[in-house]
Design an enzyme around this catalytic site. Structure first.
Site, mmCIF file in Angstrom:
data_model
loop_
_atom_site.group_PDB
_atom_site.id
_atom_site.type_symbol
_atom_site.label_atom_id
_atom_site.label_comp_id
_atom_site.label_asym_id
_atom_site.label_seq_id
_atom_site.Cartn_x
_atom_site.Cartn_y
_atom_site.Cartn_z
ATOM 1 N N GLU A 95 -21.209 16.769 -1.338
ATOM 2 C CA GLU A 95 -22.429 16.158 -2.045
ATOM 3 C C GLU A 95 -23.536 17.040 -1.857
ATOM 4 O OE1 GLU A 95 -23.105 12.663 0.273
ATOM 5 O OE2 GLU A 95 -21.601 11.562 -0.482
ATOM 6 N N GLY B 264 -13.478 -0.987 4.154
ATOM 7 C CA GLY B 264 -14.787 -0.520 3.596
ATOM 8 C C GLY B 264 -14.700 1.105 3.383
ATOM 9 N N TRP C 38 -24.116 20.369 7.399
ATOM 10 C CA TRP C 38 -24.670 19.324 6.862
ATOM 11 C C TRP C 38 -26.039 19.537 7.079
ATOM 12 C CZ3 TRP C 38 -26.912 14.880 9.519
ATOM 13 C CH2 TRP C 38 -27.152 13.720 8.768
#
Length: 836
Positions: free
Chosen positions: A733, A425, A677
């Site tokens: 991101e 995955g 983050w």
């Protein structure tokens, strides 16, 4: 022949002559520019200064916070001094009384005894000495803070045979150490210029009650006696003028680890020369070092049964497997020997070997991470680690299916290493350092990965961005296809400090040495070079400790070991001493309350921050980690500060807020594996909920980032303004949640770059950098570019890529106006091999 004469000195005052201005609010009539604010004159740092506009009638004032009975004022002038000025005081900051008017001055360091009671004190310039304005390194105000009873001052010389340094030497035969050897036949002598200084490191912070000086013929006619916690920022305990040398005894009162004589005027044409300098103190550390590691540190030894060890590991894993934003924090420590267990590693869990080298601990079984808890998706397997042990894996393969903030350090895998979850995955990238994998590393579904200074038997494949530096056995550089970016060496590296036990069973912390042009694991040819510190040199902190307690321990000269848990601090943890180690176990987590900065590091050599998480508090902090104050300028090339496995989270556990996560002002800093983050899932998530503008700002020169992960900030994720910066591997991101294009505009530019190099930077270089967009609120949003850099010959980038994940948004260009667009549901990267 010099005949030493005992100089009769005035008795110490029966009051507390205390520095009351340092760190207080300062204002000025003007500043030359933003780099020279009023606050610089009261920060205790003689390397920063206030400078005014180039006019005559300018002033600097300090608010003492309350009315004080003044005793003296010290002015430390820069070259732009006042030939005439007034010292004034005021009860309200509006109506002023002259305490002293001086004329015919020549700058330097000036001390004036004054008498007056007031809250505000100012220097009012009357006449400038130069065509510039007025400029003060320091403006110090002392006051009588009440009667004192210092008690007896012991006769023991705390400076005897301690480490000494000096500003200069007359020659090799007159070292600084000669003034602290107890021998009145040896001496220190300086160069023949002003100023000069001699200092001693007492080894820990102590209360100094007396300083003795035995001058040779080359004495000081004026000098200051000073103390410091870090050897950089100094507090003056006593200023002496009109001195005639000889043997002197000075009663003082102050606390610090470092003590120095700072000579400002020589009594002869020679330099300064001391037969001996003695320091008497009233006591040493008051906060003990060492101690118990707490209930969440689980220690195993080979005499324990495999069943009992496995049970302990499984119990914690059951609690932590899916506790992504939980409060549990755990560290498992394996003493040297062999174990037959499988350690499944959940959130906020760290597995450590306690040998000095990885092969001292062998696990027959595995130290593994999989993604069953999340349906086979490993993109949220964050915040865990394994370090410093060897594994003989069951079936020949060890699985470590992680994404960000999951370091794999100093590991020896006697087989293969699989970085993908069962079923292959999704997985979004991680980090390996200082490790040896006998077999092959299979990233399989990992989108990006960084490996440095390791030895591997092979590498199986690559998806988007596989980066290697200093890795023996790494695939050849071949970007864009295959997607390998390979550097033969890492230019500068220092491995992370780690806990181990010595032959006597005592805990120690090993601090690896700096490496240049590093290649291969540091323990390939024997033990990793470095320095071993006893645990008694560390304050072993518990989650109930306050910032005040921790700072008291650091001020004493102790290092800091954060045991597993969550620490609330209402003030910064201040790291002011060179070479301080701050080491966390089990992802120890610091939450700054009341909008505080979590950690501040002074502009000193060799600080090591490692192994902890900063969770932004609900009240918005300006900065969470600050390395060096604004305008830091010291050269740390020989002994840089390092941040390793230091992570920042904004939102996720709750609605945290911070303007900027990390600011690096010091030069030569190493940022080795960080994940900054702004949360995109969990609690307290939203464009106007967990607000955070920028992840990392670098103002220092010669900063190196190895393994830089920065995600989801509302503006630039990284801003770099220092010269000669370098980044090896960058993963990003963009923010998922801008509500629409109008809310995501940088002036007329669509969106904000992930990585911005300032327009005035002339030299910068990066290798293996990727940025992705996934605008899940408004998929029509565009970003004009994800790398924004000046177009200069010295600014170079290699192996860049941009990706639109599932077509949710468009990245129009990769770097400036080159490369791209990245768009479409096929999720095909746009790549730039080199720029310019």
């Amino acid at each position: 022949m010099v005949v030493a004469a005992l100089i009769a000195l005035p008795a110490s005052p029966a009051f507390a002559d205390t520095l009351v201005s340092q760190g207080k609010t300062a204002t000025a009539s003007s500043v030359e520019n933003a780099g020279f604010p009023a606050a610089n004159a009261v920060d205790g740092n003689t390397g920063t200064r206030w400078s005014s506009a180039h006019t005559g009638n300018e002033w600097l004032q300090v608010d003492l916070g309350s009315s004080q009975s003044l005793t003296r004022v010290i002015l430390n002038w820069e070259a732009a001094y006042a030939t005439a000025y007034k010292i004034q005081c005021s009860a309200n900051g509006t109506t002023w009384t002259d305490l002293k008017s001086v004329t015919g001055r020549t700058g330097g360091i000036e001390t004036w005894d004054v008498t007056g009671t007031c809250r505000y004190v100012r220097m009012l310039g009357v006449t400038r000495a130069t065509g510039y304005g007025y400029s003060l390194w320091e403006f110090q105000v002392y006051a009588d803070t009440g009667p004192t009873d210092p008690g007896p001052c012991p006769t023991t010389n705390a400076a005897l045979n301690k480490t000494a340094t000096a500003s200069s030497l007359q020659g090799a035969g007159f070292p600084a150490s000669a003034a602290f050897d107890g021998n009145t036949g040896t001496r220190w002598s300086s160069a023949a210029s002003d100023p000069q200084w001699l200092q001693v490191d007492l080894g820990s912070s102590q209360t100094v009650c007396n300083i003795g000086l035995n001058w040779e013929a080359a004495y000081a006619s004026a000098f200051q006696l000073q103390v410091s916690d870090n050897g950089t920022t100094w507090t003056t305990l006593k200023s002496v003028t009109g001195s005639t040398g000889g043997v002197q005894s000075h009663d003082v009162s102050g606390t610090g680890r470092y003590v120095r004589m700072y000579g400002t005027a020589r009594g002869t044409g020679y330099g300064y020369s001391l037969w001996e300098m003695t320091v008497r103190t009233t006591g040493g550390p008051t906060v003990p070092g060492g101690g118990d590691l707490g209930p969440n540190v689980h220690v195993f030894d080979p005499s324990m049964s495999s069943a009992s060890i496995q049970s302990a590991l499984d119990t914690v894993f059951t609690q932590q497997e899916s506790a992504q934003f939980g409060t549990g924090r755990h560290a498992f420590l394996f003493k040297p020997g062999t174990y037959n267990v499988n350690a499944k590693v959940g959130f906020y869990t760290s597995i450590y070997g306690l040998g000095q080298n990885p092969d001292d601990v062998t696990i027959n079984g595995g130290v593994t991470v999989d993604a069953g808890w999340f349906g086979g998706n490993a993109t949220q397997n964050f915040w865990r680690s394994t370090e410093n042990l060897s594994i003989t894996p069951t079936g020949g393969e060890n699985r470590w299916a992680v994404s960000q903030a999951a370091p794999f350090r100093r590991m020896h895998i006697r087989g293969n290493l699989n970085l993908a979850p069962t079923g292959y995955g999704w997985a979004s990238g991680g980090y390996i350092a200082d490790s040896k994998i006998d077999g092959s590393v299979g990233p399989y579904s990992q989108q990006q990965w960084y490996t440095r200074e390791s030895t591997i038997g092979g590498w199986v494949n690559g998806v988007w961005n596989m980066v290697f530096s200093g890795v023996v056995g790494a695939p050849a550089n071949s970007f864009p296809e295959p997607v390998y970016t390979t550097l033969q060496n890492t230019p500068i590296a220092r491995e992370k400090p780690y806990l181990y036990v010595d032959s006597g069973g005592n805990y120690r912390v090993f601090v690896p040495s700096l490496r240049t042009n590093a290649r291969g694991h540091s323990w390939a040819n024997g033990p990793t070079p470095g320095t071993s510190l006893p645990l008694t040199d560390f304050y072993v902190a518990k989650p109930t400790d306050t910032a005040a307690t921790i700072n008291a321990a650091l001020a004493q000269g102790l290092n800091l070991l954060l045991t597993p848990g969550i620490y609330h601090v209402n003030a910064p943890i201040n790291v002011t001493r060179a070479n301080t180690v701050v080491l966390g176990l089990g992802l120890a987590t610091i939450i700054p309350d009341n909008a505080a900065t979590a950690i501040k590091v002074a502009d000193v050599d060799g600080v090591k921050l490692a192994g902890f998480l900063i969770d932004a508090g609900p009240q918005k902090s300006d900065v969470l980690i600050e390395v060096g104050p604004a305008n830091a300028s010291a050269d740390h090339a020989a002994n840089p500060t390092s941040l390793q496995d230091v992570f920042v989270r904004i939102g996720g556990a709750f609605a945290g807020n911070a303007t900027t996560s990390v600011v690096v002002n010091s030069d030569d800093v190493i940022i080795d594996h960080t994940w900054l983050w702004r949360g995109d899932h969990g609690e307290g998530i939203g464009w106007n909920v967990n607000t955070a503008e920028t992840g990392l700002i670098v103002n220092g020169d010669d900063v190196l980032a190895t393994g830089l992960f920065v995600e989801h900030y509302r503006k630039y994720d990284v801003e770099w303004y220092g010269e000669r910066g370098r980044t090896i591997f960058f993963q990003n991101e963009k923010a998922y949640d801008p509500p629409n294009q109008a809310a995501y505009m940088n002036g007329t530019v669509k969106g904000w770059a992930a990585y911005k190099v300032g327009p005035n930077v002339n030299v910068h270089e990066g290798w293996g950098l990727g940025s992705y967009c996934y605008f899940n609120v408004d998929p029509t949003i565009q970003v004009d570019r994800v790398f924004e850099v000046p177009i200069k010959a010295g600014v170079k980038f290699h192996s860049l890529l941009a990706v639109s994940l599932g077509g949710n948004g468009i990245i129009n260009h990769v770097i400036n106006d080159t490369g791209g667009p990245a768009q479409g549901t096929a999720t095909i990267p746009a790549k730039v091999v080199s720029y310019p």
